[in-house]
Design an enzyme around this catalytic site. Sequence first.
Site, PDB file in Angstrom:
ATOM      1  N   ARG A 106      -8.890 -25.095  14.655  1.00 37.41           N
ATOM      2  CA  ARG A 106      -9.454 -26.464  14.732  1.00 37.41           C
ATOM      3  C   ARG A 106      -8.659 -26.897  16.068  1.00 37.41           C
ATOM      4  NH1 ARG A 106      -8.147 -31.325  10.456  1.00 37.41           N
ATOM      5  NH2 ARG A 106      -6.052 -30.893  10.970  1.00 37.41           N
ATOM      6  N   THR A 110     -10.647 -32.841  19.439  1.00 37.75           N
ATOM      7  CA  THR A 110     -12.111 -32.745  18.896  1.00 37.75           C
ATOM      8  C   THR A 110     -12.304 -32.500  17.283  1.00 37.75           C
ATOM      9  OG1 THR A 110     -12.934 -30.577  19.257  1.00 37.75           O
ATOM     10  CG2 THR A 110     -13.330 -32.060  21.177  1.00 37.75           C
ATOM     11  N   ASP A 202      -0.259 -29.096   6.141  1.00 38.39           N
ATOM     12  CA  ASP A 202      -1.001 -27.970   6.852  1.00 38.39           C
ATOM     13  C   ASP A 202      -0.584 -26.748   5.965  1.00 38.39           C
ATOM     14  OD1 ASP A 202      -1.311 -25.569   8.652  1.00 38.39           O
ATOM     15  OD2 ASP A 202      -2.224 -26.905   9.833  1.00 38.39           O
ATOM     16  N   ASP A 205       0.611 -23.894   8.051  1.00 37.51           N
ATOM     17  CA  ASP A 205       2.058 -23.775   8.491  1.00 37.51           C
ATOM     18  C   ASP A 205       3.176 -23.878   7.215  1.00 37.51           C
ATOM     19  OD1 ASP A 205       1.659 -24.368  11.081  1.00 37.51           O
ATOM     20  OD2 ASP A 205       1.457 -26.362  11.127  1.00 37.51           O
TER      21      ASP A 205
END
Length: 211
Positions: A106, A110, A202, A205
């Site tokens: 990602r 944006t 996340d 992560d």
Amino acid sequence: MPMGRVTVVDHPLVQHKLTYLRDKNRSTKGFRQILNEIGMLLAYEVTRDLPLEPVTIETPLQPMEGRQIQGKKLVLAPILRAGVGFLDGMLSLVPSARVAHVGLYRDPDTLEAVEYYFKAPSDLADRTVLVLDPMLATANSAIAALDLLKARGASDLRFVCLLAAPEGLAKFQAAHPDVPIWTAAIDSHLNDHGYIVPGLGDAGDRMYGTR
């Protein structure tokens, strides 16, 4: 938001393990292990309607007619990298499944998905493909992955995630209304950074200890 193609898996074991995953104090090892366990439980749900065909076998006592899954073996398609967290749990149930890898990241500015790797069986058109990604947040990665798989011939697609945001579900269904979704929970909303709230942070992560 149309929910006809969305299944929320509310099995007590799934919800119990999901609560453990959300805990910010869960260790990397614990997070990875529980994510695999939930992957196995979700695999039961997403495959419960696979077609069966009769097969004649012999038990130690006599011949009999049993049933086996019809057609070619499944394809599991994790979206790298967090989708791999579901893979071992699902492969423990369907060890003969083929595996496709969809590499997307990602863009932090944006939030759009950028492809960096794709490898899949050549006969996707003949197989049921389970697309795996723990988080359906903006849905940009999920939509990009489905675009890639459909371009390679896949038509029988199912999307499996751990958490979904209403915004992501709406965008996903607008882009791919033919693809059903299985999730353990639909959370409140996305924050300004595109993270699911309350969420669990996340997933990649936390799974790999890179947070």
